[in-house]
Design an enzyme around this catalytic site. Structure first.
Site, PDB file in Angstrom:
ATOM      1  N   ASN A   7     -33.577  -6.436  -7.331  1.00 46.62           N
ATOM      2  CA  ASN A   7     -34.427  -7.623  -7.440  1.00 46.62           C
ATOM      3  C   ASN A   7     -35.346  -7.436  -8.645  1.00 46.62           C
ATOM      4  OD1 ASN A   7     -36.641  -9.460  -7.135  1.00 46.62           O
ATOM      5  ND2 ASN A   7     -36.092  -9.747  -4.998  1.00 46.62           N
ATOM      6  N   ARG A  18     -48.688 -11.201 -19.496  1.00 53.21           N
ATOM      7  CA  ARG A  18     -49.108 -11.112 -20.895  1.00 53.21           C
ATOM      8  C   ARG A  18     -48.650 -12.303 -21.727  1.00 53.21           C
ATOM      9  NH1 ARG A  18     -50.783  -6.562 -23.959  1.00 53.21           N
ATOM     10  NH2 ARG A  18     -51.525  -7.375 -25.951  1.00 53.21           N
ATOM     11  N   HIS A  43     -35.780 -14.286  -6.962  1.00 52.53           N
ATOM     12  CA  HIS A  43     -36.393 -15.120  -5.934  1.00 52.53           C
ATOM     13  C   HIS A  43     -37.370 -16.074  -6.625  1.00 52.53           C
ATOM     14  CE1 HIS A  43     -38.183 -15.322  -1.603  1.00 52.53           C
ATOM     15  NE2 HIS A  43     -38.470 -16.416  -2.274  1.00 52.53           N
ATOM     16  N   ARG A  45     -39.925 -18.832  -6.954  1.00 57.95           N
ATOM     17  CA  ARG A  45     -40.815 -19.570  -6.065  1.00 57.95           C
ATOM     18  C   ARG A  45     -41.304 -20.830  -6.753  1.00 57.95           C
ATOM     19  NH1 ARG A  45     -41.626 -14.242  -3.991  1.00 57.95           N
ATOM     20  NH2 ARG A  45     -41.577 -14.283  -1.713  1.00 57.95           N
ATOM     21  N   HIS A  50     -43.359 -15.445 -10.878  1.00 59.65           N
ATOM     22  CA  HIS A  50     -42.599 -14.323 -11.441  1.00 59.65           C
ATOM     23  C   HIS A  50     -41.321 -14.881 -12.075  1.00 59.65           C
ATOM     24  CE1 HIS A  50     -41.273 -14.693  -7.293  1.00 59.65           C
ATOM     25  NE2 HIS A  50     -42.320 -14.040  -6.833  1.00 59.65           N
ATOM     26  N   GLU A  70     -32.398 -15.941  -3.946  1.00 61.33           N
ATOM     27  CA  GLU A  70     -33.015 -16.104  -2.637  1.00 61.33           C
ATOM     28  C   GLU A  70     -34.251 -16.991  -2.730  1.00 61.33           C
ATOM     29  OE1 GLU A  70     -33.715 -12.037  -1.495  1.00 61.33           O
ATOM     30  OE2 GLU A  70     -35.701 -12.016  -2.440  1.00 61.33           O
ATOM     31  N   THR A 100     -45.615 -12.370  -0.495  1.00 59.64           N
ATOM     32  CA  THR A 100     -44.220 -11.946  -0.455  1.00 59.64           C
ATOM     33  C   THR A 100     -43.627 -12.401   0.883  1.00 59.64           C
ATOM     34  OG1 THR A 100     -42.721 -10.047  -0.706  1.00 59.64           O
ATOM     35  CG2 THR A 100     -44.748  -9.684   0.542  1.00 59.64           C
ATOM     36  N   HIS A 190     -36.395  -5.412   1.969  1.00 58.87           N
ATOM     37  CA  HIS A 190     -37.851  -5.500   2.030  1.00 58.87           C
ATOM     38  C   HIS A 190     -38.430  -4.123   2.363  1.00 58.87           C
ATOM     39  CE1 HIS A 190     -41.276  -8.311   1.783  1.00 58.87           C
ATOM     40  NE2 HIS A 190     -41.895  -7.316   2.390  1.00 58.87           N
ATOM     41  N   ASP A 191     -39.060  -3.516   1.369  1.00 59.64           N
ATOM     42  CA  ASP A 191     -39.731  -2.221   1.481  1.00 59.64           C
ATOM     43  C   ASP A 191     -38.771  -1.053   1.702  1.00 59.64           C
ATOM     44  OD1 ASP A 191     -42.130  -3.430   1.007  1.00 59.64           O
ATOM     45  OD2 ASP A 191     -42.808  -3.410   3.094  1.00 59.64           O
ATOM     46  N   GLY A 213     -36.414  -4.410  -4.816  1.00 57.50           N
ATOM     47  CA  GLY A 213     -37.105  -4.735  -6.052  1.00 57.50           C
ATOM     48  C   GLY A 213     -38.349  -3.906  -6.280  1.00 57.50           C
ATOM     49  N   HIS A 214     -39.365  -4.101  -5.430  1.00 59.33           N
ATOM     50  CA  HIS A 214     -40.670  -3.481  -5.660  1.00 59.33           C
ATOM     51  C   HIS A 214     -40.575  -1.967  -5.793  1.00 59.33           C
ATOM     52  CE1 HIS A 214     -45.073  -3.320  -5.519  1.00 59.33           C
ATOM     53  NE2 HIS A 214     -44.919  -2.252  -4.754  1.00 59.33           N
TER      54      HIS A 214
END
Length: 237
Positions: A7, A18, A43, A45, A50, A70, A100, A190-191, A213-214
């Site tokens: 992701n 920036r 993803h 939004r 992002h 997604e 999130t 997720h996580d 992703g994160h």
């Protein structure tokens, strides 16, 4: 074999902070593919804080692995997915103001809506996955809605893992078994991280895909993206 989909939302977050085009989201996605990633996830939004809708159009013609888009199936999102025709669309019930994704679908209350969305996207040749909590009833009703796959929301697993990994995995193993019995493909995300991914995969080896992703972007700050992807792939092998 379980595929790793990266992701790249956080890369876009850094760019947007920036202005300009540094880091280059498209180049980063292509590098991820070159280093072994088997899919790219975005993803978008509604506020485009992002990934921007333009990014999705820029990515489509150059990616060579599976493209997973997604998001909440609001009209603009559905129009985007139908125009892009990715390999997979993952339906996520996130509200506009959430930081999130923080919950899976209630597939009982939203059965008619999900059935309609799944049919509409599958008619375009798009594989559909529904983001869901590890609750057997919700998985069974997701299958009834006609989805191809479900994606298990793994935040609770990641949170509980350090204290008791056996307890953390238990509801997910049960949910994954129900999904398999219903004939559904299985994703997770997720996580998930280098700390907890290998155990998750060992316990549920029939996973089709994980979307991360994160943690990947955070690890890449120290390891570099090539080494990071290699380490995540090792967790899945």
């Amino acid at each position: 074999m379980t595929k790793l989909s990266v992701n790249i939302n956080k890369v876009a977050t850094l760019r947007n902070a920036r202005g300009g085009n540094v880091p280059d989201v498209v180049k980063f996605a292509l590098d991820c593919e070159r280093f072994g990633a088997e899919g790219i996830t975005v993803h978008p939004r509604p506020d485009e804080r992002h990934i921007r809708y333009k990014d999705v159009y820029d990515l489509k013609p150059v990616l060579t692995t599976e493209f997973n888009i997604e998001g909440n199936p609001v009209p603009r999102f559905v129009e985007l997915v139908k125009a892009i025709k990715p390999a997979q669309a993952t339906l996520v019930p996130d509200a506009e103001n959430v930081l999130t994704s923080n919950a899976g679908w209630d597939t009982v209350k939203n059965q008619d809506f999900l059935r309609e969305m799944v049919a509409e996207l599958k008619a375009c040749g798009i594989r559909v996955s529904i983001f869901i909590d590890p609750v057997p009833e919700m998985i069974e009703m997701a299958a009834r809605a006609g989805t191809d796959r479900v994606e298990l929301y793994t935040e609770a697993y990641a949170r509980q893992y350090p204290a008791d990994r056996a307890m953390a995995i238990a509801p997910y193993l049960k949910a994954a078994t129900v999904a398999r019995d219903c004939g559904l493909g299985l994703n997770a995300g997720h996580d998930l991280s280098l700390e907890n991914l290998q155990y998750f995969h060992q316990q549920i080896p029939w996973l089709d895909e994980v979307s991360i992703g994160h943690a990947i972007i955070s690890d890449a700050l120290y390891l570099g993206i090539e080494e990071t992807i290699h380490r995540y792939l090792q967790c899945l092998r």
